[in-house]
Design a protein around this motif. Structure first.
Motif: not given
Length: 493
Positions: A372-383
């Motif tokens: 889940l932390m990796i999901v959130n890291a991708w979300l922040v990075l992609v945005t």
């Protein structure tokens, strides 16, 4: 045909996702969203899915219809409509004439194709400290309607079966990886387990982010033709990922309505030089500082944004995505914020506590928490990478309009992850223009609009790690370079 039925038919034909779209002026479609909300929140925008339609599918309306003040108010509203829909044709435009116009536009875009290719090659080669060819500063010579005319009509068609197949595909992979984590990895020798767990975390986090993208499409009404079903699916999926679905849906919609606006954009709003902390000039070129900031942003950024609105739009009082009475939301949205909170609480406190009591805290962290932390890291990075680039402008209220803001985004190339993330990465400009196009049509639609956009289309194929480092180092603040209200990133002190 009754007026309400005619308007619903018109909305269905142009794909508007806002159920309150109802203002038809001078036989043109003017989708300002629920205008009462715009008055309450002060948000003034034209919804991205709306273009001029054939007038005979719209209900006639007096030219003196009640039109909310738009883009500065009063008389500017009519001027804005005339600007944005100029050149699409009059009431009885023939199909042959429209096709001729479309071919003419495509030809004009084609003449810019060579310059566009050169620019993308430049962007792909550049590294830190290299000058970029910026986006054009002039207002686009095309309209949203002309862009939409270039897209094959079937790209706007949503299929519940097809959307569900992508969701089932992702969930099957999630289940398979979970099985591997529960059965295969514990059976490995100790040293192999140490290598297997990180592989599981990365793989599971990437697939779960693909599920997140599908839930995000539900919020844009791009999953199916049934808004209630979209909201149910989105609520379940986002709650599983500890995202308050409706809270995110509404603030995210405002981001799409105000992209590139220094006053009204919702996320990653850049700061002027004078707003930086006093110590910035002394540490801005320190690589250790950049590493720490990147790590903090990727690991804690999402958890700081939802409850504290960190890196979000400044509001006159405390703003929180979990607070139904936050200034982010209006009165009609508050009940849905309660529902989002219940969904997150049901997963985090009841389901997670049950799993912890049964299997233990560290079991939950290994199996669910780290992915889940990796999901959130991708979300922040992609945005972040979509909206942060030395070639992208930002606008104040004197220069901003919806189309210029929507084009002030950057498509990125994530390699094989483009498909894993359902092409949210390399079709983001299209997504800002027509957010209700399903992801499985996004590549085709992006190829169709490139000749229209020409130099206004931005793609950076710089490797992910290199791009992240460069943007963190070079995009520290914004400044204007002339008297216009157009701002660019800089890192000079």
């Amino acid at each position: 045909m009754k007026g309400g039925e005619g308007q619903r038919e018109a909305r269905a034909q142009h794909g508007c996702e806002l159920v309150h779209c109802r203002l038809l002026v001078r036989n043109r479609c003017c989708c300002l969203g629920p205008w009462e909300e715009n008055h309450q929140q002060g948000e003034e925008h034209v919804h991205p899915a709306c273009i001029i339609l054939e007038p005979d599918v719209l209900m006639s309306c007096s030219p003196e219809a009640n039109l909310p003040d738009h883009v500065g108010g009063g008389d500017n509203a009519g001027n804005f409509l005339d600007e944005n829909w100029n050149g699409i044709g009059e009431r009885k435009v023939q199909r042959k004439e429209k096709e001729t116009e479309r071919r003419s536009i495509m030809g004009a875009g084609g003449r810019m194709a060579e310059k566009e290719r050169e620019k993308q090659e430049l962007l792909g080669r550049t590294g830190a400290g290299t000058a970029f060819q910026r986006s054009p500063m002039d207002k686009p010579p095309f309209t949203l309607g002309q862009i939409k005319m270039a897209i094959p009509p079937h790209c706007f068609q949503r299929s519940l079966v097809k959307s569900s197949s992508y969701l089932v595909h992702d969930l099957v992979i999630v289940a398979a990886l979970l099985y591997a984590a529960l059965v295969w990895i514990p059976a490995l020798p100790g040293m192999l387990q140490l290598g297997a767990w990180p592989l599981y975390w990365v793989a599971q986090g990437c697939i779960m982010f693909g599920v997140w993208v599908i839930a995000h499409e539900c919020g844009h009404h791009a999953f199916s033709d049934y808004p209630l079903l979209d909201d149910i699916v989105g609520l379940v999926l986002h709650s599983w990922l500890l995202v308050p679905y409706f809270s995110w849906k509404h603030s995210h919609r405002r981001h799409y309505s105000n992209t590139g606006s220094l006053e009204r954009d919702e996320v990653f709003v850049p700061r002027p030089k004078e707003a930086l902390p006093w110590y910035t000039p002394y540490i801005h070129d320190n690589p250790v500082v950049h590493v720490v900031l990147i790590v903090v942003q990727l690991t804690l950024g999402w958890y700081m944004y939802l409850p504290l609105n960190t890196w979000g739009r400044p509001y006159p009082r405390f703003a929180c995505h979990f607070d139904p009475y936050s200034p982010i939301y209006n009165d009609r949205e508050r009940a849905q914020i309660f529902i989002s909170d219940v969904g997150v609480l049901a997963v985090s406190f009841f389901a997670m506590l049950k799993l912890v009591s049964t299997f233990g805290f560290w079991w939950v962290v290994r199996v669910y928490g780290v992915p889940l932390m990796i999901v959130n890291a991708w979300l922040v990075l992609v945005t972040y990478l979509h909206h942060t680039h030395p070639a992208l402008p930002h606008y104040d209220s004197t220069e901003w309009d919806w189309l210029r803001g929507a084009l002030a985004t950057m498509d990125r190339d994530y390699g094989i992850l483009n498909r894993v993330f359902h092409n949210i990465t390399d079709t983001h400009i299209l997504h800002h223009l027509f957010s209700n196009i399903p992801h499985y049509h996004a590549m085709e639609a992006t190829k169709a609009i490139k000749p229209i956009l020409g130099e206004y289309y931005q793609l950076d194929a710089t490797p992910l790690a290199k791009a992240t480092w460069r943007e963190a180092k070079e995009c520290l603040y914004i400044e204007r370079e002339d008297s216009k209200g157009i701002f660019w990133y800089s890192n000079k002190f």
